[in-house]
Design an enzyme around this catalytic site. Sequence first.
Site, mmCIF file in Angstrom:
data_model
loop_
_atom_site.group_PDB
_atom_site.id
_atom_site.type_symbol
_atom_site.label_atom_id
_atom_site.label_comp_id
_atom_site.label_asym_id
_atom_site.label_seq_id
_atom_site.Cartn_x
_atom_site.Cartn_y
_atom_site.Cartn_z
ATOM 1 N N CYS A 115 0.820 -1.222 0.000
ATOM 2 C CA CYS A 115 0.000 0.000 0.000
ATOM 3 C C CYS A 115 0.849 1.266 0.000
ATOM 4 C CB CYS A 115 -0.925 0.013 1.211
ATOM 5 S SG CYS A 115 -1.915 -1.474 1.283
ATOM 6 N N HIS A 269 -3.949 6.858 1.065
ATOM 7 C CA HIS A 269 -4.143 5.525 0.493
ATOM 8 C C HIS A 269 -5.563 5.086 0.818
ATOM 9 C CE1 HIS A 269 -4.101 1.345 -0.213
ATOM 10 N NE2 HIS A 269 -4.031 1.014 1.057
ATOM 11 N N ASN A 299 -9.979 -1.023 -2.368
ATOM 12 C CA ASN A 299 -8.565 -0.792 -2.067
ATOM 13 C C ASN A 299 -7.739 -1.365 -3.226
ATOM 14 O OD1 ASN A 299 -5.963 -0.864 -1.086
ATOM 15 N ND2 ASN A 299 -6.509 -1.718 0.912
HETATM 16 O O1 UT7 Z 1 -4.499 -1.443 2.621
HETATM 17 C C1 UT7 Z 1 -3.823 -2.020 3.677
HETATM 18 C C2 UT7 Z 1 -4.298 -1.483 4.956
HETATM 19 N N1 UT7 Z 1 -5.545 -2.068 5.298
HETATM 20 C C3 UT7 Z 1 -6.285 -1.528 6.236
HETATM 21 O O2 UT7 Z 1 -5.907 -0.499 6.751
HETATM 22 C C4 UT7 Z 1 -7.534 -2.233 6.666
HETATM 23 C C5 UT7 Z 1 -7.690 -2.128 8.159
HETATM 24 N N2 UT7 Z 1 -8.801 -2.922 8.706
HETATM 25 C C6 UT7 Z 1 -10.080 -2.674 8.406
HETATM 26 O O3 UT7 Z 1 -10.371 -1.806 7.626
HETATM 27 C C7 UT7 Z 1 -11.169 -3.456 9.129
HETATM 28 O O4 UT7 Z 1 -10.569 -4.238 10.147
HETATM 29 C C8 UT7 Z 1 -11.983 -4.391 8.186
HETATM 30 C C9 UT7 Z 1 -12.885 -3.550 7.303
HETATM 31 C C10 UT7 Z 1 -11.060 -5.213 7.341
HETATM 32 C C11 UT7 Z 1 -12.877 -5.312 9.004
HETATM 33 O O5 UT7 Z 1 -13.730 -4.580 9.844
HETATM 34 P P1 UT7 Z 1 -13.847 -4.958 11.379
HETATM 35 O O6 UT7 Z 1 -14.819 -4.027 11.971
HETATM 36 O O7 UT7 Z 1 -12.463 -4.964 11.956
HETATM 37 O O8 UT7 Z 1 -14.493 -6.402 11.328
HETATM 38 P P2 UT7 Z 1 -13.942 -7.775 11.904
HETATM 39 O O9 UT7 Z 1 -12.854 -8.308 11.072
HETATM 40 O O10 UT7 Z 1 -13.696 -7.636 13.374
HETATM 41 O O11 UT7 Z 1 -15.190 -8.707 11.699
HETATM 42 C C12 UT7 Z 1 -16.435 -8.448 12.403
HETATM 43 C C13 UT7 Z 1 -17.436 -9.513 12.013
HETATM 44 C C14 UT7 Z 1 -16.914 -10.915 12.172
HETATM 45 O O12 UT7 Z 1 -17.994 -11.726 12.591
HETATM 46 P P3 UT7 Z 1 -18.155 -12.145 14.153
HETATM 47 O O13 UT7 Z 1 -16.882 -12.872 14.488
HETATM 48 O O14 UT7 Z 1 -18.307 -10.855 14.884
HETATM 49 O O15 UT7 Z 1 -19.362 -12.997 14.134
HETATM 50 C C15 UT7 Z 1 -16.532 -11.332 10.781
HETATM 51 O O16 UT7 Z 1 -16.610 -12.732 10.579
HETATM 52 O O17 UT7 Z 1 -17.772 -9.385 10.622
HETATM 53 C C16 UT7 Z 1 -17.577 -10.628 9.964
HETATM 54 N N3 UT7 Z 1 -17.153 -10.363 8.598
HETATM 55 C C17 UT7 Z 1 -18.017 -10.149 7.586
HETATM 56 N N4 UT7 Z 1 -19.355 -10.159 7.540
HETATM 57 C C18 UT7 Z 1 -19.920 -9.886 6.337
HETATM 58 C C19 UT7 Z 1 -15.884 -10.234 8.127
HETATM 59 N N5 UT7 Z 1 -15.927 -9.943 6.819
HETATM 60 C C20 UT7 Z 1 -17.220 -9.886 6.453
HETATM 61 C C21 UT7 Z 1 -17.878 -9.625 5.255
HETATM 62 N N6 UT7 Z 1 -19.242 -9.629 5.235
HETATM 63 N N7 UT7 Z 1 -17.204 -9.334 4.118
#
Ligand code: UT7
Length: 342
Positions: A115, A269, A299
Amino acid sequence: MYTSKITGLGKYVPENTVTNADLSKIMDTSDAWIQERTGIKERRHIKKGDGNSTAIMGAKAAKIAIERAGIAKEDIELIVFATLSPDYFFPGCGVQVQDLLNLPTVPALDVRNQCSGFIYALSVADQYIKTGMYKNILVIGSENHSGGLDMTTRGRSVSVLFGDGAGAAILSRNTEEDNTGVLSTHLHSEGAFAKELALIGPSTSHWVDQIIVEEKNLKRDPKAPIDYYPYMNGQLVFKNAVARFSEVINEGLVANQLTAKDIDLLVPHQANLRIAQFIQKKFDLKDHQVFNNIQKYGNTTAASIPIALTEAFEEGYIKKGTIVVLAAFGSGFTWASAVIKW
Ligand code: UT7
């Protein structure tokens, strides 16, 4: 010592638009989840047979940048190509662009800083111009993510985020003595977090046959991540991103004796709209001072900043004298900023 400035910008994205609703047909996800957590509405994916690849998209963006810079392709003296999704394991995409654009046999350098790749590439180009070695350098960021994502529910936490596309810039020796151009670049890395956002294999430490054997032996949980798809520890990356974005933007401002009030346009980014909004608030910037297009493209890693910069330029956000700050954070971890006076 010479200084450098961006004299031409270009972008290319594949035609094929994939909406959140499209993804929810092939994996357990929803438009509401994706938009709420990331701001993404749609992204572009290369379609089999559309003739695109990382190098080809890069060359298409480069062509536009060269044209807009008003130089001949023969004037380019170096290619710097940033990507995490090259067409081949080796050689890199830079040499392919040399061939695709039918350039003279100029050097081609590939940058692997994910990135932060475009800012790393820009920084390399800037140093070559500062020393007087080259006058015109083609800098490209391009990604074909869709070719390597796990498009099942198992991979949803990563695969809904990424899109394909390319952006390019011509960095040229600044002929005006008016303190414009690339004022600074700052680069960082912290490899202790290398595996927190990574694609481990196939690689020299993890060949495909070894992965297949491991898969069979482990009889693993079908929901568990697989080494030959990208893995991200989302929350850890998010926490580090907001901290490092702020630090590296400040670093650039301080080095130029500027404050947040001097920023005309921040082009972050495009990793997550929530991260950009956090940074906007932290630096007390208005909506028109932060350029976001993650809603349309997701992204696109090394391509995200040059695509956004190109659109910001096309939409009139950047004029002579505009102070533009670029900032990135991602896999490595790596992070970087650039301060540019247009
Ligand atoms: O470019 C490189 C740099 N990247 C970044 O800076 C990205 C940084 N991270 C993020 O932007 C966020 O962490 C994400 C958008 C990737 C994820 O959001 P989050 O609020 O951290 O969600 P999470 O990973 O904690 O997941 C929450 C819930 C989980 O379910 P449970 O365990 O709470 O039941 C996941 O299984 O959301 C679920 N989940 C989804 N549900 C529907 C994960 N992905 C999905 C999905 N659709 N695509």
